[in-house]
Enzyme design. Structure first.
Site, PDB file in Angstrom:
ATOM      1  N   LYS A 184       0.950  -1.261  -0.103  1.00  0.00           N
ATOM      2  CA  LYS A 184      -0.024   0.024   0.074  1.00  0.00           C
ATOM      3  C   LYS A 184       0.959   1.358   0.211  1.00  0.00           C
ATOM      4  O   LYS A 184       0.840   2.238  -0.747  1.00  0.00           O
ATOM      5  CB  LYS A 184      -0.885  -0.122   1.449  1.00  0.00           C
ATOM      6  CG  LYS A 184      -1.790  -1.125   1.325  1.00  0.00           C
ATOM      7  CD  LYS A 184      -2.787  -0.991   2.494  1.00  0.00           C
ATOM      8  CE  LYS A 184      -2.313  -1.128   3.870  1.00  0.00           C
ATOM      9  NZ  LYS A 184      -1.629  -2.490   4.168  1.00  0.00           N
ATOM     10  N   ARG A 192     -10.660   0.895   7.893  1.00  0.00           N
ATOM     11  CA  ARG A 192     -10.230  -0.539   8.211  1.00  0.00           C
ATOM     12  C   ARG A 192     -11.220  -1.167   8.794  1.00  0.00           C
ATOM     13  O   ARG A 192     -11.246  -2.393   9.068  1.00  0.00           O
ATOM     14  CB  ARG A 192      -9.054  -0.752   9.059  1.00  0.00           C
ATOM     15  CG  ARG A 192      -7.733  -0.433   8.126  1.00  0.00           C
ATOM     16  CD  ARG A 192      -6.360  -1.005   9.104  1.00  0.00           C
ATOM     17  NE  ARG A 192      -5.319  -0.119   8.568  1.00  0.00           N
ATOM     18  CZ  ARG A 192      -4.093  -0.467   8.698  1.00  0.00           C
ATOM     19  NH1 ARG A 192      -3.778  -1.652   9.274  1.00  0.00           N
ATOM     20  NH2 ARG A 192      -3.223   0.302   8.332  1.00  0.00           N
ATOM     21  N   ARG A 210      11.651  -5.592   5.566  1.00  0.00           N
ATOM     22  CA  ARG A 210      11.365  -4.196   5.336  1.00  0.00           C
ATOM     23  C   ARG A 210      12.343  -3.004   6.161  1.00  0.00           C
ATOM     24  O   ARG A 210      12.669  -3.264   7.237  1.00  0.00           O
ATOM     25  CB  ARG A 210       9.933  -3.734   5.628  1.00  0.00           C
ATOM     26  CG  ARG A 210       9.693  -2.043   5.531  1.00  0.00           C
ATOM     27  CD  ARG A 210       8.164  -2.142   5.337  1.00  0.00           C
ATOM     28  NE  ARG A 210       7.351  -2.503   6.583  1.00  0.00           N
ATOM     29  CZ  ARG A 210       6.229  -2.432   6.735  1.00  0.00           C
ATOM     30  NH1 ARG A 210       5.345  -1.776   5.825  1.00  0.00           N
ATOM     31  NH2 ARG A 210       5.478  -2.856   7.776  1.00  0.00           N
ATOM     32  N   ARG A 226      10.659  -1.549  11.528  1.00  0.00           N
ATOM     33  CA  ARG A 226       9.376  -1.253  12.494  1.00  0.00           C
ATOM     34  C   ARG A 226       9.121  -2.232  13.622  1.00  0.00           C
ATOM     35  O   ARG A 226       9.232  -3.348  13.196  1.00  0.00           O
ATOM     36  CB  ARG A 226       8.100  -1.065  11.561  1.00  0.00           C
ATOM     37  CG  ARG A 226       8.042   0.200  10.911  1.00  0.00           C
ATOM     38  CD  ARG A 226       6.715   0.361   9.733  1.00  0.00           C
ATOM     39  NE  ARG A 226       5.643  -0.361  10.346  1.00  0.00           N
ATOM     40  CZ  ARG A 226       4.350  -0.296   9.574  1.00  0.00           C
ATOM     41  NH1 ARG A 226       4.421   0.325   8.014  1.00  0.00           N
ATOM     42  NH2 ARG A 226       3.464  -0.892   9.911  1.00  0.00           N
ATOM     43  N   ARG A 242      -1.315  -9.380  12.854  1.00  0.00           N
ATOM     44  CA  ARG A 242      -1.635  -8.263  11.986  1.00  0.00           C
ATOM     45  C   ARG A 242      -2.414  -8.945  10.879  1.00  0.00           C
ATOM     46  O   ARG A 242      -3.350  -8.689  10.538  1.00  0.00           O
ATOM     47  CB  ARG A 242      -0.469  -7.385  11.578  1.00  0.00           C
ATOM     48  CG  ARG A 242       0.072  -6.642  12.423  1.00  0.00           C
ATOM     49  CD  ARG A 242       1.497  -5.724  12.181  1.00  0.00           C
ATOM     50  NE  ARG A 242       1.503  -5.129  10.966  1.00  0.00           N
ATOM     51  CZ  ARG A 242       2.584  -5.100  10.190  1.00  0.00           C
ATOM     52  NH1 ARG A 242       3.781  -5.588  10.645  1.00  0.00           N
ATOM     53  NH2 ARG A 242       2.501  -4.263   9.194  1.00  0.00           N
TER      54      ARG A 242
HETATM   55  P1  AP5 Z   1       4.638  -1.822   2.022  1.00  0.00           P
HETATM   56  O1  AP5 Z   1       4.531  -0.795   0.855  1.00  0.00           O
HETATM   57  O2  AP5 Z   1       5.385  -1.178   3.177  1.00  0.00           O
HETATM   58  O3  AP5 Z   1       3.183  -2.536   2.631  1.00  0.00           O
HETATM   59  P2  AP5 Z   1       1.940  -1.816   3.308  1.00  0.00           P
HETATM   60  O4  AP5 Z   1       1.023  -2.493   2.648  1.00  0.00           O
HETATM   61  O5  AP5 Z   1       2.234  -0.322   3.300  1.00  0.00           O
HETATM   62  O6  AP5 Z   1       2.140  -2.608   4.874  1.00  0.00           O
HETATM   63  P3  AP5 Z   1       2.339  -2.058   6.079  1.00  0.00           P
HETATM   64  O7  AP5 Z   1       2.902  -2.969   7.029  1.00  0.00           O
HETATM   65  O8  AP5 Z   1       2.643  -0.529   6.224  1.00  0.00           O
HETATM   66  O9  AP5 Z   1       0.543  -2.113   6.265  1.00  0.00           O
HETATM   67  P4  AP5 Z   1      -0.204  -2.247   7.627  1.00  0.00           P
HETATM   68  O10 AP5 Z   1      -1.477  -1.890   7.210  1.00  0.00           O
HETATM   69  O11 AP5 Z   1       0.159  -3.465   8.420  1.00  0.00           O
HETATM   70  O12 AP5 Z   1       0.502  -1.059   8.633  1.00  0.00           O
HETATM   71  P5  AP5 Z   1       0.276   0.425   8.712  1.00  0.00           P
HETATM   72  O13 AP5 Z   1       1.395   1.345   8.839  1.00  0.00           O
HETATM   73  O14 AP5 Z   1      -0.934   0.928   7.711  1.00  0.00           O
HETATM   74  O15 AP5 Z   1       5.486  -2.823   1.394  1.00  0.00           O
HETATM   75  C1  AP5 Z   1       5.980  -3.772   2.210  1.00  0.00           C
HETATM   76  C2  AP5 Z   1       7.619  -4.304   1.837  1.00  0.00           C
HETATM   77  O16 AP5 Z   1       7.568  -4.829   0.704  1.00  0.00           O
HETATM   78  C3  AP5 Z   1       8.449  -3.049   1.865  1.00  0.00           C
HETATM   79  O17 AP5 Z   1       9.820  -3.556   2.389  1.00  0.00           O
HETATM   80  C4  AP5 Z   1       8.481  -3.054   0.367  1.00  0.00           C
HETATM   81  O18 AP5 Z   1       9.710  -2.467  -0.122  1.00  0.00           O
HETATM   82  C5  AP5 Z   1       8.105  -4.308  -0.118  1.00  0.00           C
HETATM   83  N1  AP5 Z   1       7.692  -4.306  -1.635  1.00  0.00           N
HETATM   84  C6  AP5 Z   1       6.453  -3.854  -1.684  1.00  0.00           C
HETATM   85  N2  AP5 Z   1       6.065  -3.779  -3.124  1.00  0.00           N
HETATM   86  C7  AP5 Z   1       7.149  -4.591  -3.736  1.00  0.00           C
HETATM   87  C8  AP5 Z   1       7.391  -4.939  -5.122  1.00  0.00           C
HETATM   88  N3  AP5 Z   1       6.642  -4.789  -5.997  1.00  0.00           N
HETATM   89  N4  AP5 Z   1       8.701  -5.607  -4.999  1.00  0.00           N
HETATM   90  C9  AP5 Z   1       9.468  -5.735  -3.786  1.00  0.00           C
HETATM   91  N5  AP5 Z   1       9.104  -5.437  -2.822  1.00  0.00           N
HETATM   92  C10 AP5 Z   1       8.061  -4.705  -2.623  1.00  0.00           C
HETATM   93  O19 AP5 Z   1      -0.550   0.544  10.170  1.00  0.00           O
HETATM   94  C11 AP5 Z   1       0.262   0.367  11.137  1.00  0.00           C
HETATM   95  C12 AP5 Z   1      -0.531   0.195  12.475  1.00  0.00           C
HETATM   96  O20 AP5 Z   1      -1.061   1.545  12.968  1.00  0.00           O
HETATM   97  C13 AP5 Z   1      -1.671  -0.738  12.521  1.00  0.00           C
HETATM   98  O21 AP5 Z   1      -1.239  -2.119  12.995  1.00  0.00           O
HETATM   99  C14 AP5 Z   1      -2.646  -0.235  13.640  1.00  0.00           C
HETATM  100  O22 AP5 Z   1      -2.084  -0.060  14.934  1.00  0.00           O
HETATM  101  C15 AP5 Z   1      -2.395   1.517  13.192  1.00  0.00           C
HETATM  102  N6  AP5 Z   1      -3.718   2.010  12.245  1.00  0.00           N
HETATM  103  C16 AP5 Z   1      -3.416   2.385  11.153  1.00  0.00           C
HETATM  104  N7  AP5 Z   1      -4.293   2.479  10.379  1.00  0.00           N
HETATM  105  C17 AP5 Z   1      -5.486   2.200  11.088  1.00  0.00           C
HETATM  106  C18 AP5 Z   1      -6.714   2.147  11.000  1.00  0.00           C
HETATM  107  N8  AP5 Z   1      -7.545   2.654   9.795  1.00  0.00           N
HETATM  108  N9  AP5 Z   1      -7.571   1.816  12.071  1.00  0.00           N
HETATM  109  C19 AP5 Z   1      -6.915   1.437  13.227  1.00  0.00           C
HETATM  110  N10 AP5 Z   1      -5.623   1.246  13.177  1.00  0.00           N
HETATM  111  C20 AP5 Z   1      -4.840   1.803  12.545  1.00  0.00           C
HETATM  112 MG    MG Z   2       2.181   1.042   4.997  1.00  0.00          MG
END
Ligand code: AP5
Ligand code: MG
Length: 211
Positions: free
Chosen positions: A9, A84, A118, A151, A162
């Site tokens: 994402k 979410r 990551r 992270r 997760r």
């Molecule tokens: P990356 O792009 O970082 O993936 P992502 O989908 O953004 O994963 P996240 O871990 O950030 O999602 P999440 O939803 O768990 O966490 P968030 O920060 O939103 O890619 C991942 C890896 O793959 C990277 O190393 C990248 O380089 C690699 N990669 C990607 N594409 C690639 C490709 N094509 N080729 C090679 N490598 C690739 O949320 C964190 C926390 O915040 C949650 O757990 C919760 O506690 C809170 N939170 C956030 N939003 C909410 C909400 N709406 N409601 C409640 N709590 C929330």
């Molecule tokens: Mg993210």
């Protein structure tokens, strides 16, 4: 941008933001910013985020509302990781509209490999990967030379938690957007597909909607 943890994402939304000229809003980044700045809210939500649990709806909606009321969001924005839950989607409808939900479909095996390697920039939040998307200089951000770190929620047992929570609490939300006919799927079964290729696919989807 909709999808499980590690589905890309942030990687795709940050690139789309440059191409489309609208801000990328990651609620995960907003949460980490509050924690980093040790605000009152940051102290309350630290525990949820580090254990891979969802932050309560009212808190996350407050953070989002504050962000989208900024002038740079007037022409639109890309949401990453929000909504979410159904209550979050309902709240979003009160304050804005959605055009498309890009649903990233990636197998768990690929997700686990990606998240365990990551790297994230401590200063600007840019995302890298030790194995698949390396920075030019090890440990440093290409964009701002900030320090790269792992992270807190990218440890194996938290990743598993997760993924389970995503299935239970977030995936059912897809039904909500399917009924609105706004879901478009992008499947990615390999660890390394150049992100630019996926971004191009998403842009084609957006253009197809406009025509
Ligand atoms: P990356 O792009 O970082 O993936 P992502 O989908 O953004 O994963 P996240 O871990 O950030 O999602 P999440 O939803 O768990 O966490 P968030 O920060 O939103 O890619 C991942 C890896 O793959 C990277 O190393 C990248 O380089 C690699 N990669 C990607 N594409 C690639 C490709 N094509 N080729 C090679 N490598 C690739 O949320 C964190 C926390 O915040 C949650 O757990 C919760 O506690 C809170 N939170 C956030 N939003 C909410 C909400 N709406 N409601 C409640 N709590 C929330
Ligand atoms: Mg993210």
């Amino acid at each position: 941008m909709f999808g499980p943890p590690g589905s890309g994402k942030g990687t795709y939304a940050s690139r789309l933001s440059v191409k489309l000229g609208v801000p990328h809003i990651s609620t995960g980044d907003l949460v980490r910013e509050e924690i980093k700045n040790q605000t009152e809210m940051g102290k309350r939500i630290n525990d949820y985020s580090s254990r891979g649990l969802l932050v309560p709806d009212n808190v996350i909606c407050q953070l989002l509302q504050k962000r989208i009321s900024q002038p740079d969001c007037a022409r639109g924005f890309i949401l990453d990781g929000f909504p979410r839950t159904i209550p979050q989607a309902q709240e979003l409808e009160k304050i804005s509209t959605t055009d498309l939900v890009i649903n990233l479909r990636v197998p768990d095996t690929v997700i686990i490999e990606r998240l365990e390697s990551r790297l994230t920039c401590r200063s600007c939040g840019s995302i890298y990967n030790e194995r698949f998307l390396k920075p030019r200089i090890a440990g440093r951000c290409d964009k701002c030379d900030g320090q790269l770190y792992q992270r807190e929620d990218d440890h194996p047992n938290v990743i598993q938690q997760r993924l389970e929570l995503y299935r239970k609490q977030t995936q059912p939300l897809l039904e909500y957007y399917l009924r609105k006919n706004q879901v478009r799927n992008i499947s990615n079964n390999e660890t390394h597909v150049p992100p630019e290729k996926v971004v191009e696919e998403i842009i084609n989807m957006i253009q197809a909607e406009r025509n």
